[in-house]
Scaffold this active site. Structure first.
Site, PDB file in Angstrom:
ATOM      1  N   SER A  32       6.052  36.594  62.564  1.00 23.58           N
ATOM      2  CA  SER A  32       7.049  36.320  61.528  1.00 23.58           C
ATOM      3  C   SER A  32       7.595  37.583  60.872  1.00 23.58           C
ATOM      4  O   SER A  32       8.718  37.583  60.367  1.00 23.58           O
ATOM      5  CB  SER A  32       6.456  35.406  60.454  1.00 23.58           C
ATOM      6  OG  SER A  32       5.295  35.990  59.884  1.00 23.58           O
ATOM      7  N   GLY A  69       4.193  32.928  63.317  1.00 19.10           N
ATOM      8  CA  GLY A  69       2.885  32.328  63.526  1.00 19.10           C
ATOM      9  C   GLY A  69       2.181  32.786  64.778  1.00 19.10           C
ATOM     10  O   GLY A  69       1.029  32.386  65.016  1.00 19.10           O
ATOM     11  N   ASN A  98      -1.670  37.400  62.143  1.00 10.55           N
ATOM     12  CA  ASN A  98      -2.103  35.997  62.146  1.00 10.55           C
ATOM     13  C   ASN A  98      -3.518  35.827  62.694  1.00 10.55           C
ATOM     14  O   ASN A  98      -4.212  34.867  62.339  1.00 10.55           O
ATOM     15  CB  ASN A  98      -1.111  35.147  62.943  1.00 10.55           C
ATOM     16  CG  ASN A  98       0.215  35.014  62.225  1.00 10.55           C
ATOM     17  OD1 ASN A  98       0.270  34.690  61.046  1.00 10.55           O
ATOM     18  ND2 ASN A  98       1.296  35.287  62.932  1.00 10.55           N
ATOM     19  N   ASP A 182       5.924  33.185  48.861  1.00  8.74           N
ATOM     20  CA  ASP A 182       4.593  32.937  49.417  1.00  8.74           C
ATOM     21  C   ASP A 182       3.685  34.167  49.346  1.00  8.74           C
ATOM     22  O   ASP A 182       2.491  34.092  49.634  1.00  8.74           O
ATOM     23  CB  ASP A 182       4.685  32.457  50.869  1.00  8.74           C
ATOM     24  CG  ASP A 182       5.338  33.475  51.804  1.00  8.74           C
ATOM     25  OD1 ASP A 182       5.586  34.626  51.400  1.00  8.74           O
ATOM     26  OD2 ASP A 182       5.608  33.100  52.969  1.00  8.74           O
ATOM     27  N   HIS A 185       5.251  37.104  53.210  1.00 10.25           N
ATOM     28  CA  HIS A 185       6.349  37.584  54.035  1.00 10.25           C
ATOM     29  C   HIS A 185       7.298  38.465  53.217  1.00 10.25           C
ATOM     30  O   HIS A 185       7.753  38.050  52.148  1.00 10.25           O
ATOM     31  CB  HIS A 185       7.125  36.406  54.626  1.00 10.25           C
ATOM     32  CG  HIS A 185       6.298  35.584  55.553  1.00 10.25           C
ATOM     33  ND1 HIS A 185       5.600  34.458  55.144  1.00 10.25           N
ATOM     34  CD2 HIS A 185       6.027  35.737  56.870  1.00 10.25           C
ATOM     35  CE1 HIS A 185       4.946  33.956  56.170  1.00 10.25           C
ATOM     36  NE2 HIS A 185       5.187  34.710  57.235  1.00 10.25           N
TER      37      HIS A 185
END
Length: 208
Positions: A32, A69, A98, A182, A185
């Site tokens: 991402s 992801g 991840n 969040d 990111h």
């Protein structure tokens, strides 16, 4: 220049490029952080890199095969088909975050990164490894070993290395301002900084 924008989907658009030197085919294999997650298309660091390549008259075809992801195992599973389809001269590997978020064993992550690099080299491509860090709450040993993993992979494979993709962002005294809601990111404001972390390694690597 041809750009295949994120999400692993083969979309492209040709752009006239007055260039000097040898044309390159650059594959970005990432997650991402490279797939413009939560951003307007064209504002992520890979798209900004394409614009800078044009500005610096570096002939290139950029394929952004990043998927939000994705893990190192996912990248390992995809690399063969991507190499066959796009035949890149250069491969940027931006994977591993991840794996850490899912608590996957570092040995497996390192093995996957090595396998991706070896596959790229066997196909005749040069490799650049992008390093990451995790917060100290993961524990001192894991934090150190995770960061060291990227350098070890780069050294063992004779690859170029960007030590830390989010330098000056995640370790900023006020990091919240560089991230989306969040707090995982980077926001659009951070992506020019991300490119500035990558570019000093990437430009001479492409021209070598």
């Amino acid at each position: 220049m041809v750009s295949c924008v994120a999400l692993g989907v083969a979309g492209s658009a040709a752009v006239a490029l007055p260039a000097t030197g040898r044309a390159v085919r650059l594959l970005v294999l990432g997650d991402s952080l490279s797939a413009e997650y939560g951003l307007a298309r064209g504002t992520g660091w890979v798209a900004l890199m394409e614009a800078r390549l044009v500005r610096d008259k570096i002939a290139a075809t950029v394929v952004n095969a990043s998927i939000s992801g994705d893990t190192t195992s996912g990248g390992r599973a995809r690399i063969g088909a991507l190499l066959s389809q796009h035949r890149p001269t250069h491969v940027v590997i931006e994977l591993g975050s991840n794996d850490a978020l899912r608590g996957l064993p570092l040995k497996s992550s390192q093995d996957n990164l090595v396998a991706i690099a070896q596959a790229a080299k066997a196909a005749g491509a040069k490799v650049l490894v992008v390093g990451m860090q995790v917060p100290p709450n993961y524990g001192g040993a894991y934090t150190r070993d995770f960061y060291a993993m990227f350098g070890e992979v780069a050294r063992s494979q004779g690859a170029a290395l960007v030590p830390f993709l989010l330098a000056g962002i995640a370790d900023d005294p006020d990091p919240v301002r560089w991230f989306q809601a969040d707090r995982l990111h980077p926001n659009a404001t951070a992506h020019p900084r991300i490119l500035d972390n990558v570019w000093p390694v990437l430009k001479p690597w492409l021209k070598a």
